[in-house]
Write an enzyme that holds these catalytic residues in place. Structure first.
Site, PDB file in Angstrom:
ATOM      1  N   SER A  72     -12.274   5.137  23.044  1.00  0.00           N
ATOM      2  CA  SER A  72     -11.892   5.287  21.646  1.00  0.00           C
ATOM      3  C   SER A  72     -12.432   4.103  20.866  1.00  0.00           C
ATOM      4  CB  SER A  72     -10.370   5.360  21.531  1.00  0.00           C
ATOM      5  OG  SER A  72      -9.877   4.229  20.848  1.00  0.00           O
ATOM      6  N   LYS A  73     -12.871   4.374  19.646  1.00  0.00           N
ATOM      7  CA  LYS A  73     -13.543   3.293  18.921  1.00  0.00           C
ATOM      8  C   LYS A  73     -12.565   2.205  18.500  1.00  0.00           C
ATOM      9  CE  LYS A  73     -13.991   4.964  14.187  1.00  0.00           C
ATOM     10  NZ  LYS A  73     -14.810   5.744  13.293  1.00  0.00           N
ATOM     11  N   ARG A  74     -11.291   2.516  18.483  1.00  0.00           N
ATOM     12  CA  ARG A  74     -10.320   1.486  18.144  1.00  0.00           C
ATOM     13  C   ARG A  74     -10.065   0.548  19.332  1.00  0.00           C
ATOM     14  NH1 ARG A  74      -8.736   5.547  15.856  1.00  0.00           N
ATOM     15  NH2 ARG A  74      -9.341   5.569  13.673  1.00  0.00           N
TER      16      ARG A  74
END
Ligand code: GLU
Length: 461
Positions: free
Chosen positions: A235-237
């Protein structure tokens, strides 16, 4: 046999996701092995989310990976083609106009007590175009659609489970599925290699493909998603997912390519280090596994360290220089000085950005003292060691062995092992407890600057 045609079809999002990069790579490897074409198609029909620089960044990231393309298209300039396809489908009776609002569709679904989704309300109402109306595909109620997929093993979808999906929005713009299938048909794609999130929509794509008469279906490879060490979807977070981030940190493009190729694929005999040429020769879509691919950053890091150590001295200097040139002190960077220390640094970094804090002490007027390193070393015998070394280094021969012997003697006089005696000297001169070998560093820095730094540290104690 027709020459294979493959494509990477990213929607610009501001960065190149490592999963996208892997899709691009698998397409590219297949095209290069078979003498086919690798097409870059930018799926930029979503005006609101598109920025021109995102498209440039995407192309830059692909170029950095060395994935060159033979043809280039932008969906934003192909709207006429999608409109023509929609007209063709209308004329052949494959579509109809629908005026149902989202609320009406949801309310009917609720009443039915069935699953949400469109119920075919307007299918036989024979509506014409009009304000707020969309164009829907008349999905067959019988039969099944098989997706010929070399990774997934030809899954079959009952057509009755596929709703009459929207092809053209009420503002006249084509939906993703229409543009995607029309482009692949128009561009005569023979293979569609992409992330598995697209698999559920592929039966719709194939129904469109047949209705438009494009002929033989492409071969699909829907690639499993990438997961982190906790087996969570990247996930990019949470995870570093942008290829650009890895470039900034100083991963080498060949290492990135080798590593991406090995997520979900291997040559069968356990080899892990493959050159680009070997990958081109050996990679096969049919051998890609269907379980989630582990994006093992620790392995990537270790591959990269190995590859950095394997560079020639000159190549290492050339690879590291762009990182040094971005340092805040780059105006004082001196290439010859860096070349003297470079072989020692090359042994000790896993990514090129780590070179910068290892050599900054050579170019800064005063070392940047790391507080934790200072607190750890500048106590107890430190003052005595610094005094002793200051006296010895006034006149010692300025080369590593002599510098080491002198410090060893100072340490012995205070009952200290060399490692212990060397710590305050290293922090005084370089600012940190870790770095390239100390005595070589002192040699490169020169007597005057070393003595000045030892004196400055001593007076701070
Ligand atoms: N544009 C789609 C995406 O970025 C990919 C479509 C495809 O590869 O068919 O996810």
């Amino acid at each position: 046999m027709v020459a294979p045609r493959l494509r990477f079809a990213p929607s610009p999002t501001g960065f190149l996701h490592v999963g996208g990069a892997r899709s691009a790579l698998y397409n590219w490897l297949t095209a290069r092995r078979t003498g086919g074409a690798f097409v870059l198609r930018i799926e930029d029909t979503d005006d609101e989310r598109n920025r021109e620089e995102w498209v440039d960044d995407l192309a830059d990231a692909l170029r950095w990976l060395g994935l060159d393309w033979d043809e280039y298209y932008r969906q934003s300039s192909r709207g006429d083609l999608y409109a023509a396809a929609a007209r063709q489908l209308e004329e052949s009776g494959h579509t109809y106009w629908c005026e149902c609002t989202r609320e009406a569709i949801d309310a009917r679904a609720k009443e039915r007590g069935g699953p949400p989704g469109y119920d075919g309300f307007c299918r036989d109402r024979d509506l014409g175009p009009g304000d707020g109306r969309v164009v829907r595909f008349r999905t067959p109620r019988e039969g099944a659609t098989v997706v010929p997929d070399v990774v997934r093993g030809n899954p079959s979808f009952e057509n009755s489970t596929i709703e009459d999906f929207v092809l053209v929005r009420s503002n006249g713009k084509a939906m993703f599925i229409l543009a995607n299938a029309v482009d692949d048909g128009d561009m005569r794609m023979t293979h569609v290699v992409r992330g598995e999130e697209h698999l559920p929509n592929t039966p719709k794509y194939l129904l469109l493909w047949d209705a438009l008469g494009y002929g033989e279906h492409p071969v699909f490879a829907h690639l499993p998603l990438l997961v982190n060490e906790k087996r969570q979807k990247l996930s990019k977070r949470r995870d570093p997912v942008a290829v650009e981030q890895y470039r900034e940190e100083g991963y080498l493009p060949d290492v990135m390519v080798n590593f991406l190729a090995l997520i979900g694929w291997g040559p069968g005999d356990g080899r892990e280090k493959l050159t680009r040429e070997e990958l081109i020769a050996e990679f096969r879509l049919e051998d890609v596994g269907s379980s989630p691919g582990f994006f093992d950053v620790a392995k990537l890091r270790s591959f990269n360290g190995d590859a950095i150590r394997a560079l020639s001295a000159a190549d290492f200097v050339a690879a590291a220089l762009p990182f040094l040139e971005r340092a805040p002190w780059s105006d004082r960077l001196d290439r010859t000085t860096f070349e003297r220390i470079a072989p020692l640094v090359q042994e000790r970094v896993a990514v090129l950005s780590e070179v910068v804090p290892m050599v900054d002490f050579l170019f800064l007027d005063e070392p940047e003292i790391e507080q934790a390193s200072w607190d750890k070393t500048m106590k107890g015998d430190a003052a005595g060691v610094l005094d002793g070394v200051l006296a010895a280094y006034e006149s010692v021969t300025w080369e590593p062995d002599a510098l080491k012997d002198a410090l060893t003697a100072v340490g012995e006089a205070a009952g200290l092992k060399l490692a212990k005696a060397q710590a305050p000297v290293r922090v005084a001169v370089t600012g940190r407890t870790v770095g390239p070998p100390l005595f070589e560093s002192l040699e490169v820095l020169g007597r005057d600057r070393v003595l000045a730094r030892l004196r400055a540290a001593r007076s701070r104690l």
